[in-house]
Design a protein around this motif. Structure first.
Motif, PDB file in Angstrom:
ATOM      1  N   UNK A 164       0.839  -1.201   0.000  1.00  0.00           N
ATOM      2  CA  UNK A 164       0.000   0.000   0.000  1.00  0.00           C
ATOM      3  C   UNK A 164       0.870   1.245   0.000  1.00  0.00           C
ATOM      4  N   UNK A 165       0.306   2.282  -0.553  1.00  0.00           N
ATOM      5  CA  UNK A 165       1.036   3.536  -0.621  1.00  0.00           C
ATOM      6  C   UNK A 165       0.133   4.719  -0.350  1.00  0.00           C
ATOM      7  N   UNK A 166       0.695   5.865  -0.498  1.00  0.00           N
ATOM      8  CA  UNK A 166      -0.019   7.109  -0.249  1.00  0.00           C
ATOM      9  C   UNK A 166      -1.296   7.184  -1.093  1.00  0.00           C
ATOM     10  N   UNK A 167      -2.389   7.565  -0.442  1.00  0.00           N
ATOM     11  CA  UNK A 167      -3.658   7.717  -1.135  1.00  0.00           C
ATOM     12  C   UNK A 167      -4.485   6.453  -1.245  1.00  0.00           C
ATOM     13  N   UNK A 168      -3.907   5.294  -0.902  1.00  0.00           N
ATOM     14  CA  UNK A 168      -4.656   4.042  -0.958  1.00  0.00           C
ATOM     15  C   UNK A 168      -5.673   3.995   0.174  1.00  0.00           C
TER      16      UNK A 168
END
Length: 116
Positions: A2-6
Protein backbone atom coordinates in the motif's frame (compact mmCIF):
# COMPACT_ATOMS: atom_id res chain seq x y z
CA UNK A 1 2.26 -2.88 -0.92
CA UNK A 2 0.00 0.00 0.00
CA UNK A 3 1.04 3.54 -0.62
CA UNK A 4 -0.02 7.11 -0.25
CA UNK A 5 -3.66 7.72 -1.13
CA UNK A 6 -4.66 4.04 -0.96
CA UNK A 7 -7.79 3.17 0.93
CA UNK A 8 -7.05 1.59 4.28
CA UNK A 9 -8.93 -1.71 4.57
CA UNK A 10 -10.62 -2.66 7.79
CA UNK A 11 -8.49 -5.17 9.76
CA UNK A 12 -11.36 -7.58 10.41
CA UNK A 13 -13.75 -6.94 7.53
CA UNK A 14 -17.39 -7.87 7.22
CA UNK A 15 -18.97 -7.34 3.84
CA UNK A 16 -22.45 -5.85 3.74
CA UNK A 17 -24.84 -6.77 0.94
CA UNK A 18 -28.52 -6.20 0.27
CA UNK A 19 -30.69 -9.30 0.30
CA UNK A 20 -33.14 -7.70 -2.15
CA UNK A 21 -34.23 -4.47 -3.80
CA UNK A 22 -36.64 -3.53 -1.01
CA UNK A 23 -33.82 -3.65 1.54
CA UNK A 24 -31.71 -1.42 -0.72
CA UNK A 25 -34.54 1.08 -1.10
CA UNK A 26 -35.16 1.13 2.66
CA UNK A 27 -31.44 1.75 3.21
CA UNK A 28 -31.69 4.74 0.90
CA UNK A 29 -34.62 6.14 2.89
CA UNK A 30 -32.74 5.70 6.17
CA UNK A 31 -29.66 7.29 4.67
CA UNK A 32 -31.67 10.33 3.57
CA UNK A 33 -33.41 10.68 6.94
CA UNK A 34 -30.65 9.84 9.43
CA UNK A 35 -27.17 9.49 7.86
CA UNK A 36 -25.30 9.80 11.18
CA UNK A 37 -27.43 7.10 12.78
CA UNK A 38 -26.93 4.82 9.79
CA UNK A 39 -23.18 5.36 10.01
CA UNK A 40 -23.25 4.38 13.70
CA UNK A 41 -25.30 1.31 12.78
CA UNK A 42 -22.74 0.35 10.11
CA UNK A 43 -19.87 0.62 12.58
CA UNK A 44 -21.76 -1.31 15.26
CA UNK A 45 -22.85 -4.25 13.13
CA UNK A 46 -19.54 -4.60 11.28
CA UNK A 47 -17.54 -4.33 14.53
CA UNK A 48 -19.52 -6.99 16.37
CA UNK A 49 -22.57 -8.38 14.55
CA UNK A 50 -23.69 -10.37 17.61
CA UNK A 51 -23.31 -7.64 20.23
CA UNK A 52 -26.43 -7.33 22.36
CA UNK A 53 -27.57 -4.02 23.80
CA UNK A 54 -30.65 -1.78 23.74
CA UNK A 55 -30.23 -1.09 20.00
CA UNK A 56 -28.78 -4.34 18.66
CA UNK A 57 -30.25 -7.76 19.34
CA UNK A 58 -31.29 -11.01 17.68
CA UNK A 59 -34.82 -11.28 16.36
CA UNK A 60 -36.92 -13.93 18.06
CA UNK A 61 -39.20 -16.71 16.98
CA UNK A 62 -39.88 -17.14 13.27
CA UNK A 63 -38.07 -13.85 12.55
CA UNK A 64 -34.86 -15.12 14.14
CA UNK A 65 -33.87 -17.09 11.06
CA UNK A 66 -33.96 -16.28 7.36
CA UNK A 67 -32.96 -18.21 4.23
CA UNK A 68 -30.51 -16.56 1.87
CA UNK A 69 -29.07 -18.48 -1.06
CA UNK A 70 -30.47 -21.70 0.37
CA UNK A 71 -28.69 -21.20 3.69
CA UNK A 72 -30.52 -20.63 6.99
CA UNK A 73 -28.94 -17.65 8.71
CA UNK A 74 -29.62 -16.02 12.05
CA UNK A 75 -31.35 -12.65 11.73
CA UNK A 76 -30.67 -9.63 13.92
CA UNK A 77 -32.05 -6.13 14.30
CA UNK A 78 -30.36 -2.78 14.83
CA UNK A 79 -32.52 0.16 15.90
CA UNK A 80 -31.07 3.03 13.87
CA UNK A 81 -33.68 5.61 14.97
CA UNK A 82 -36.70 5.53 17.29
CA UNK A 83 -38.68 3.90 14.47
CA UNK A 84 -36.05 3.07 11.85
CA UNK A 85 -34.67 -0.45 11.80
CA UNK A 86 -32.08 -2.55 10.05
CA UNK A 87 -32.57 -6.28 9.91
CA UNK A 88 -29.51 -8.26 8.94
CA UNK A 89 -28.55 -11.89 8.56
CA UNK A 90 -25.12 -13.13 9.58
CA UNK A 91 -23.21 -15.37 7.18
CA UNK A 92 -20.19 -16.24 9.28
CA UNK A 93 -18.56 -18.43 6.62
CA UNK A 94 -18.56 -15.67 3.98
CA UNK A 95 -18.03 -12.86 6.54
CA UNK A 96 -21.10 -11.20 5.03
CA UNK A 97 -23.96 -9.34 6.66
CA UNK A 98 -27.08 -9.42 4.51
CA UNK A 99 -29.39 -6.44 4.95
CA UNK A 100 -32.77 -8.16 4.80
CA UNK A 101 -34.88 -5.15 5.74
CA UNK A 102 -34.28 -1.47 6.26
CA UNK A 103 -36.70 1.33 6.81
CA UNK A 104 -37.62 4.49 8.63
CA UNK A 105 -40.77 3.05 10.23
CA UNK A 106 -41.08 0.45 12.96
CA UNK A 107 -41.67 -2.99 11.36
CA UNK A 108 -45.13 -4.29 12.30
CA UNK A 109 -43.78 -7.85 12.38
CA UNK A 110 -41.93 -7.07 15.64
CA UNK A 111 -44.80 -5.25 17.34
CA UNK A 112 -45.28 -7.05 20.67
CA UNK A 113 -48.94 -5.98 20.73
CA UNK A 114 -49.75 -7.86 17.50
CA UNK A 115 -52.58 -10.27 17.77
CA UNK A 116 -53.98 -8.81 20.99
Amino acid sequence: MAGRGDEVPRPNPWHIRFADRRAAEGWGHLLAQAPENLDRAWVAITSDPRHVDSRQHPLRGALGEVKIGGESLEQWQYEATSGGRLWYAIDEEQRTLWITRAGTGHPKATDSRRGR
